[in-house]
Design an enzyme around this catalytic site. Sequence first.
Site, PDB file in Angstrom:
ATOM      1  N   SER A  94       0.818  -1.219   0.000  1.00 16.07           N
ATOM      2  CA  SER A  94       0.000   0.000   0.000  1.00 16.07           C
ATOM      3  C   SER A  94       0.849   1.266   0.000  1.00 16.07           C
ATOM      4  O   SER A  94       0.313   2.372  -0.056  1.00 16.07           O
ATOM      5  CB  SER A  94      -0.881   0.064   1.248  1.00 16.07           C
ATOM      6  OG  SER A  94      -1.734  -1.024   1.305  1.00 16.07           O
ATOM      7  N   THR A  96       3.862   1.199   2.244  1.00 15.05           N
ATOM      8  CA  THR A  96       4.493   1.110   3.566  1.00 15.05           C
ATOM      9  C   THR A  96       5.883   1.753   3.578  1.00 15.05           C
ATOM     10  O   THR A  96       6.188   2.572   4.451  1.00 15.05           O
ATOM     11  CB  THR A  96       4.652  -0.382   3.962  1.00 15.05           C
ATOM     12  OG1 THR A  96       3.534  -1.109   3.499  1.00 15.05           O
ATOM     13  CG2 THR A  96       4.835  -0.549   5.440  1.00 15.05           C
ATOM     14  N   HIS A 152       1.428  -4.739   9.634  1.00 18.03           N
ATOM     15  CA  HIS A 152       0.394  -5.130   8.662  1.00 18.03           C
ATOM     16  C   HIS A 152      -0.812  -5.733   9.395  1.00 18.03           C
ATOM     17  O   HIS A 152      -1.711  -6.266   8.750  1.00 18.03           O
ATOM     18  CB  HIS A 152       0.936  -6.182   7.695  1.00 18.03           C
ATOM     19  CG  HIS A 152       1.963  -5.676   6.713  1.00 18.03           C
ATOM     20  ND1 HIS A 152       1.873  -4.461   6.104  1.00 18.03           N
ATOM     21  CD2 HIS A 152       3.091  -6.265   6.224  1.00 18.03           C
ATOM     22  CE1 HIS A 152       2.916  -4.310   5.286  1.00 18.03           C
ATOM     23  NE2 HIS A 152       3.660  -5.382   5.342  1.00 18.03           N
ATOM     24  N   SER A 182       1.216  -4.885  -7.678  1.00 21.85           N
ATOM     25  CA  SER A 182       2.469  -4.733  -6.944  1.00 21.85           C
ATOM     26  C   SER A 182       2.792  -6.011  -6.149  1.00 21.85           C
ATOM     27  O   SER A 182       3.930  -6.495  -6.148  1.00 21.85           O
ATOM     28  CB  SER A 182       2.347  -3.527  -6.003  1.00 21.85           C
ATOM     29  OG  SER A 182       3.528  -3.321  -5.299  1.00 21.85           O
TER      30      SER A 182
HETATM   31  N1  LIG Z   1       9.066   6.549  -2.160  1.00 18.49           N
HETATM   32  C1  LIG Z   1       8.081   5.928  -2.765  1.00 18.49           C
HETATM   33  N2  LIG Z   1       7.115   6.630  -3.386  1.00 18.49           N
HETATM   34  C2  LIG Z   1       6.089   5.996  -4.008  1.00 18.49           C
HETATM   35  N3  LIG Z   1       5.957   4.652  -4.080  1.00 18.49           N
HETATM   36  C3  LIG Z   1       6.911   3.913  -3.467  1.00 18.49           C
HETATM   37  C4  LIG Z   1       7.993   4.498  -2.783  1.00 18.49           C
HETATM   38  N4  LIG Z   1       8.756   3.503  -2.287  1.00 18.49           N
HETATM   39  C5  LIG Z   1       8.186   2.350  -2.645  1.00 18.49           C
HETATM   40  N5  LIG Z   1       7.078   2.592  -3.371  1.00 18.49           N
HETATM   41  C6  LIG Z   1       6.164   1.619  -3.979  1.00 18.49           C
HETATM   42  O1  LIG Z   1       5.351   1.035  -2.972  1.00 18.49           O
HETATM   43  C7  LIG Z   1       5.095  -0.341  -3.334  1.00 18.49           C
HETATM   44  C8  LIG Z   1       5.652  -1.250  -2.274  1.00 18.49           C
HETATM   45  O2  LIG Z   1       4.680  -1.276  -1.249  1.00 18.49           O
HETATM   46  P1  LIG Z   1       5.051  -1.386   0.272  1.00 18.49           P
HETATM   47  O3  LIG Z   1       6.152  -0.456   0.596  1.00 18.49           O
HETATM   48  O4  LIG Z   1       3.783  -1.227   1.014  1.00 18.49           O
HETATM   49  O5  LIG Z   1       5.583  -2.873   0.400  1.00 18.49           O
HETATM   50  S1  LIG Z   1       5.743  -3.663   1.774  1.00 18.49           S
HETATM   51  O6  LIG Z   1       4.396  -3.847   2.331  1.00 18.49           O
HETATM   52  O7  LIG Z   1       6.606  -2.904   2.654  1.00 18.49           O
HETATM   53  O8  LIG Z   1       6.336  -4.962   1.386  1.00 18.49           O
HETATM   54  C9  LIG Z   1       5.762  -0.559  -4.673  1.00 18.49           C
HETATM   55  O9  LIG Z   1       4.763  -0.216  -5.631  1.00 18.49           O
HETATM   56  P2  LIG Z   1       4.794  -0.723  -7.148  1.00 18.49           P
HETATM   57  O10 LIG Z   1       5.870   0.074  -7.802  1.00 18.49           O
HETATM   58  O11 LIG Z   1       3.456  -0.388  -7.702  1.00 18.49           O
HETATM   59  O12 LIG Z   1       5.072  -2.186  -7.127  1.00 18.49           O
HETATM   60  C10 LIG Z   1       6.882   0.438  -4.598  1.00 18.49           C
HETATM   61  O13 LIG Z   1       7.437   0.757  -5.843  1.00 18.49           O
END
Ligand SMILES: Nc1ncnc2c1ncn2[C@@H]1O[C@H](COP(=O)(O)OS(=O)(=O)O)[C@@H](OP(=O)(O)O)[C@H]1O
Length: 341
Positions: A94, A96, A152, A182
């Site tokens: 989401s 995180t 989570h 994702s």
């Molecule tokens: N800084 C920043 N800004 C915007 N988006 C970001 C950022 N860092 C991580 N991501 C994107 O977040 C997705 C990973 O989700 P989570 O961080 O929730 O993963 S986890 O639950 O900790 O495993 C994953 O999304 P998708 O790219 O759609 O796969 C990451 O690319």
Amino acid sequence: MSRERSLSIADNSQSRTLVSTTMTSKKKSDKTSTKSLWDWFLPFQKRKDGQVKISISTKVFGFLINPLEGVITLQQCFKEAQPTDVFLVTCPKSGTTWFKTLLFAIMNRDLYDYDDHPLLTTNPHACVPFFETYAIENATNLRPDLSLLATHMPYTCLPDSILVSGCRIVYVYRDPKDLFVSLWHFANKIRSKELPTLILGEAFEQFCRGVSIGGPFWDHVVGYWKASIEWPDRVLFTKYEDMKNDPQLHVKKLAQFIGYPFSIKEENEGIRQKILDLCSFESLSNLEVNKNGLIRLGQDMVLENKSFFRQGKIQDWKNYLTTEMVERIDEITKHKFKELA
Ligand SMILES: Nc1ncnc2c1ncn2[C@@H]1O[C@H](COP(=O)(O)OS(=O)(=O)O)[C@@H](OP(=O)(O)O)[C@H]1O
């Protein structure tokens, strides 16, 4: 399975009753879920002795074995949540990682310079641990030094201490279509290379049936949404998409909510923008530590830091989901969130 919890929650003025949402899952789908969970994350279900175990609770809640141990430890033993604590809660994928960095940077902004910041050399998950993982490794001293933690856990699984402490909970929602895509990429990345690639259609079927780390996505959201309506000063329901579309506004709201508002002086110095720049996808994903480093997220779980950074975009689902899939997931979302409208 049906579970409902009532808790007494103390706030400044009165004692109130907090009733969490009811989590439901049919027996039949539990059976399917068990096999499916197994299939998604097989490498991490193996214990050191080579034995593979899956508990009833894992079947019911959808947690992997490692986090589940931590969740139970926290539920039974964690009593020390503080009103100043901030808990970031998400369904996996989401946002995180991003929100961990934003909250960490906001809460510690008096401690660090932006050209010598821990987030430049440390993976966000090392700066802000998952509480359930932390609990496994620190079972004898569950009170962390940190006042920022992430989890989570579904609302119904939160330790009572968190609910009664008056601490802040920040919940991040993401469009389930993007979240699913994702998650599918992530699952394929961390699966054993000996296993065949997880087929998108199969993974989609499982996700729609509620198979996900932390339990069914929609129930997870509904739990925290209801809490945010009932206790708006305690639970912030925020969206990945909103932060993407208007980061200035939403990081300001985030800072205000957790009790760290930007002062006029800080605004004049551009601190808000500096935090956003530090925590941007482009900045974080290009750091050496996040390109080549590893992170241990539990006894047997070592992941590449880069697996947490893929694209960081909105509506990438358009490149993966068929019209039928979109209709199906939108229909489930509409149905599950009907009561929230
Ligand atoms: N800084 C920043 N800004 C915007 N988006 C970001 C950022 N860092 C991580 N991501 C994107 O977040 C997705 C990973 O989700 P989570 O961080 O929730 O993963 S986890 O639950 O900790 O495993 C994953 O999304 P998708 O790219 O759609 O796969 C990451 O690319």
